[in-house]
Design an enzyme around this catalytic site. Sequence first.
Site, PDB file in Angstrom:
ATOM      1  CE1 TYR A  28      -3.036  -2.802   0.859  1.00 39.97           C
ATOM      2  CE2 TYR A  28      -2.676  -3.098   3.108  1.00 39.97           C
ATOM      3  CZ  TYR A  28      -2.830  -3.825   2.288  1.00 39.97           C
ATOM      4  OH  TYR A  28      -4.339  -4.955   2.739  1.00 39.97           O
TER       5      TYR A  28
ATOM      6  CE  LYS B  12      -5.552  -8.206   9.093  1.00 43.69           C
ATOM      7  NZ  LYS B  12      -7.033  -8.031   8.085  1.00 43.69           N
TER       8      LYS B  12
ATOM      9  CG  ASP C 249     -13.406 -11.739   6.556  1.00 42.52           C
ATOM     10  OD1 ASP C 249     -13.580 -12.708   7.585  1.00 42.52           O
ATOM     11  OD2 ASP C 249     -13.182 -11.310   5.723  1.00 42.52           O
TER      12      ASP C 249
ATOM     13  CE1 TYR D 101      -8.877  -5.507   2.368  1.00 41.16           C
ATOM     14  CE2 TYR D 101      -8.127  -6.425   4.312  1.00 41.16           C
ATOM     15  CZ  TYR D 101      -8.024  -6.054   2.933  1.00 41.16           C
ATOM     16  OH  TYR D 101      -6.609  -6.845   2.420  1.00 41.16           O
TER      17      TYR D 101
END
Length: 423
Positions: A13, A264, A235, A141
């Site tokens: 990014y 994560k 999610d 996201y």
Amino acid sequence: MSGVPTAHIWLPYTQMQGHPEPLRAVRTGGSRIILEDGRELIDAVASWWTACHGYNHPHIVMAMEKQLNAMPHVMFGGLVHEPAEKLAARLALMLPGALNRVFFADSGSVAVEAAMKMAVQYRLNRGDTGRTRFLSFRDGYHGDTLAAMSVTDPDEGMHALFKGYLPEQVIAPIPRDEQSNATFRQLLHERRDQVAAVIVEPIVQCAGGMKMHDAATLKTIAAAAKESGVLLICDEIAVNFGRTGTLFAHSQAGIAPDIICLGKALTGGAINLAATVATADVFDAFLSDRAEDALMHGPTYMGNPLACAAANASLDLFDTEPRLQQVATIEAQLQRDLAPMATLPGVVDVRVKGAVGAVQVADLHHLDWLKAQFVEAGIWLRPFGNVIYTMPPLTVTPAELSEITRAIAEILPRWSALESDTR
Ligand SMILES: *Cc1c(COP(=O)(O)O)cnc(C)c1O
């Protein structure tokens, strides 16, 4: 390799043209990142929301060392092993309802890809060929791979830039009142013959700007999916393992997703691992006499034993250490410390849920200046979009958290003053 410029690294990014040399990390421990020049930063974002027990927790390190010497990796095709079997069984036991079949992946994006593939093929295997789209939400996201991007917020997922390349999905705002509930239900009902699944980040949409919704909203979404005969994918990659106050966020709504994505914090932030967990009903649709009905997916490093050992050790810590209590303490402190910032110029909203605290601003100008100020203050904090937020390790001490919120309180007014200078 001290002093060697990063001539060969492509950062995430990041506009690399003219980009300054990034900071170099050499060590971690507890809530801290130690830089090459000796500076110590308190990590306000837990390494992209992974390090839930802080860094280098001895229980996880020991479990990984033991596994490293026995078998760092072995392929998962045709072979299984105890760390993966144990982890799958534990996840199935922790998750509600019939969520009991675990497909391992090596990253969250790949876990989302697997979930989407499962949902589409679930229909195909039942002879229902029209349902190849997904309904997802604004501000959502779900990862950086192409299918995951297609269900991410159109701006964040750069739908315009990748038009014609990304599959087109049905994207709706999160319903927030009676009227938008009805609109949402109607939209899903109208598109039900094209939609394989609804995909949602439960309770907090993280990368889309720490947008929060309540359990009732999640219940509405789940009920609408059920009503229209569409699968529900939760999610939980960003919020799993205590982040929003419960072990899993969706359980606050008492709903039963058909597929759930984990990632994560799954390994406590030690190493990459993700999982897609499906219900018996979803799994059963892949059982048949036909080879082509099988799930055709298999990341090379799936079920990596070292990662599974780390995840098992991380789950131990949720049993033996008071993580959820720590989240409640963090939540109370974040509410106390961040609330006064709501009246600062440039601030639009302050939101707290569990160990997520966000200060939303009208316009996140002078971003590089802002990041540098936090480093200067000894805090690793990465504002993005329109939020200055913290998602610290769940083991952050009250004193460390005070340093984080004090830095925000001290830097924010100076930052808003910059705004008035340039206008
Ligand atoms: C980070 C994230 C992903 C992608 O995970 P990676 O491991 O970065 O591929 C997917 N969904 C959500 C909600 C996330 O926060």
